[in-house]
Scaffold this active site. Structure first.
Site, PDB file in Angstrom:
ATOM      1  CG  HIS A   1      -1.941  -1.170   1.316  1.00 61.22           C
ATOM      2  ND1 HIS A   1      -1.823  -1.998   2.490  1.00 61.22           N
ATOM      3  CD2 HIS A   1      -2.864  -1.581   0.511  1.00 61.22           C
ATOM      4  CE1 HIS A   1      -2.815  -2.673   2.136  1.00 61.22           C
ATOM      5  NE2 HIS A   1      -3.428  -2.550   1.014  1.00 61.22           N
TER       6      HIS A   1
ATOM      7  NE  ARG B   1      -2.737  -7.532  -4.226  1.00 62.41           N
ATOM      8  CZ  ARG B   1      -3.439  -7.555  -2.992  1.00 62.41           C
ATOM      9  NH1 ARG B   1      -2.935  -8.179  -1.902  1.00 62.41           N
ATOM     10  NH2 ARG B   1      -4.760  -7.440  -3.111  1.00 62.41           N
TER      11      ARG B   1
ATOM     12  CB  SER C   1      -4.292  -6.931   4.424  1.00 62.01           C
ATOM     13  OG  SER C   1      -3.885  -5.445   4.222  1.00 62.01           O
TER      14      SER C   1
ATOM     15  CE  LYS D   1     -12.883  -7.057   4.602  1.00 59.50           C
ATOM     16  NZ  LYS D   1     -12.562  -6.672   3.403  1.00 59.50           N
TER      17      LYS D   1
HETATM   18  P1  ADP Z   1      -9.813  -3.626   0.014  1.00 58.76           P
HETATM   19  O1  ADP Z   1     -10.463  -4.227   1.206  1.00 58.76           O
HETATM   20  O2  ADP Z   1     -10.693  -2.441  -0.299  1.00 58.76           O
HETATM   21  O3  ADP Z   1      -9.806  -4.636  -1.032  1.00 58.76           O
HETATM   22  P2  ADP Z   1      -7.089  -3.474   0.711  1.00 58.76           P
HETATM   23  O4  ADP Z   1      -6.634  -2.963   2.024  1.00 58.76           O
HETATM   24  O5  ADP Z   1      -7.011  -4.901   0.899  1.00 58.76           O
HETATM   25  O6  ADP Z   1      -8.525  -2.804   0.356  1.00 58.76           O
HETATM   26  O7  ADP Z   1      -6.369  -2.963  -0.477  1.00 58.76           O
HETATM   27  C1  ADP Z   1      -6.612  -1.689  -0.994  1.00 58.76           C
HETATM   28  C2  ADP Z   1      -5.871  -1.574  -2.216  1.00 58.76           C
HETATM   29  O8  ADP Z   1      -4.281  -1.944  -2.450  1.00 58.76           O
HETATM   30  C3  ADP Z   1      -6.500  -2.258  -3.308  1.00 58.76           C
HETATM   31  O9  ADP Z   1      -6.518  -1.660  -4.605  1.00 58.76           O
HETATM   32  C4  ADP Z   1      -5.362  -3.643  -3.384  1.00 58.76           C
HETATM   33  O10 ADP Z   1      -5.579  -4.254  -4.606  1.00 58.76           O
HETATM   34  C5  ADP Z   1      -4.245  -2.803  -3.267  1.00 58.76           C
HETATM   35  N1  ADP Z   1      -2.954  -3.568  -2.754  1.00 58.76           N
HETATM   36  C6  ADP Z   1      -2.999  -4.482  -1.703  1.00 58.76           C
HETATM   37  N2  ADP Z   1      -1.702  -5.102  -1.566  1.00 58.76           N
HETATM   38  C7  ADP Z   1      -1.230  -4.560  -2.548  1.00 58.76           C
HETATM   39  C8  ADP Z   1       0.200  -4.802  -3.008  1.00 58.76           C
HETATM   40  N3  ADP Z   1       0.984  -5.508  -2.249  1.00 58.76           N
HETATM   41  N4  ADP Z   1       0.716  -4.073  -3.980  1.00 58.76           N
HETATM   42  C9  ADP Z   1       0.004  -3.335  -4.494  1.00 58.76           C
HETATM   43  N5  ADP Z   1      -1.400  -3.114  -4.318  1.00 58.76           N
HETATM   44  C10 ADP Z   1      -1.935  -3.651  -3.290  1.00 58.76           C
END
Ligand code: ADP
Length: 157
Positions: free
Chosen positions: A18, A91, A129, A42
């Site tokens: 992120h 990703r 995450s 959630k």
């Molecule tokens: P959500 O619950 O809305 O999917 P996340 O917190 O999991 O939110 O992720 C937020 C954004 O960051 C999403 O667009 C996700 O695809 C992106 N993201 C998560 N991990 C990575 C990573 N390792 N590299 C690039 N983008 C990422």
């Protein structure tokens, strides 16, 4: 005109993946608002107030980045905050399928919104995450995946 983007997510927790998206997004936008979405359906693992502070701390000194939490439609919040852009990271094709759907919904809610996708940096692609949460839950050190240090004894529920 000032270009403001909202980077929305659960950020449970906010990872180096992120952080990389925000850092690279700074070359495209004047301001980035990192929005932690609180979804009542959630249950979070890392408390939202703690995560908000940790994220802000990881960008300390950068006054073009702000962190908020919200409980509303993402596109609505973007409009209210004056953000014409939503920033998201991609990703893989699974991310794409999901992102494609939500970006359409966001335009349904706020017609002028544009979602901008940045492809993950290859070395950060495996970080998610949910994996970090699982490792942490079972006592594994996760420092290398996070752009900050987690406070001791945080949120093992
Ligand atoms: P959500 O619950 O809305 O999917 P996340 O917190 O999991 O939110 O992720 C937020 C954004 O960051 C999403 O667009 C996700 O695809 C992106 N993201 C998560 N991990 C990575 C990573 N390792 N590299 C690039 N983008 C990422």
């Amino acid at each position: 005109m000032k270009k403001t983007a909202l980077f929305p997510g659960s950020f449970d927790p906010f990872t180096k993946g992120h952080h990389d998206i925000v850092t690279r997004g700074m070359t495209l936008f004047d301001e980035i608002i990192i929005g932690i979405g609180t979804n009542l359906n959630k249950k979070r693992f890392f408390p939202i107030e703690v995560m908000e502070k940790l994220i802000a701390g990881s960008f300390a000194g950068n006054d073009r980045i702000r962190v908020i939490s919200y409980d509303s439609l993402t596109a609505k919040i973007a409009r209210e905050m004056g953000a014409r852009y939503i920033l998201r990271g991609l990703r893989n094709t699974t991310d794409f399928e999901y992102e494609n759907a939500i970006s359409q919904v966001n335009r349904y809610v706020y017609e002028e919104i544009e979602t901008v996708f940045l492809i993950t940096s290859p070395h950060l692609a495996p970080i998610s995450s949910s994996i970090v949460r699982d490792l942490y839950r079972y006592g594994q050190n996760v420092d290398e995946f996070l752009p900050y240090r987690l406070p001791e004894e945080l949120a093992v529920q």
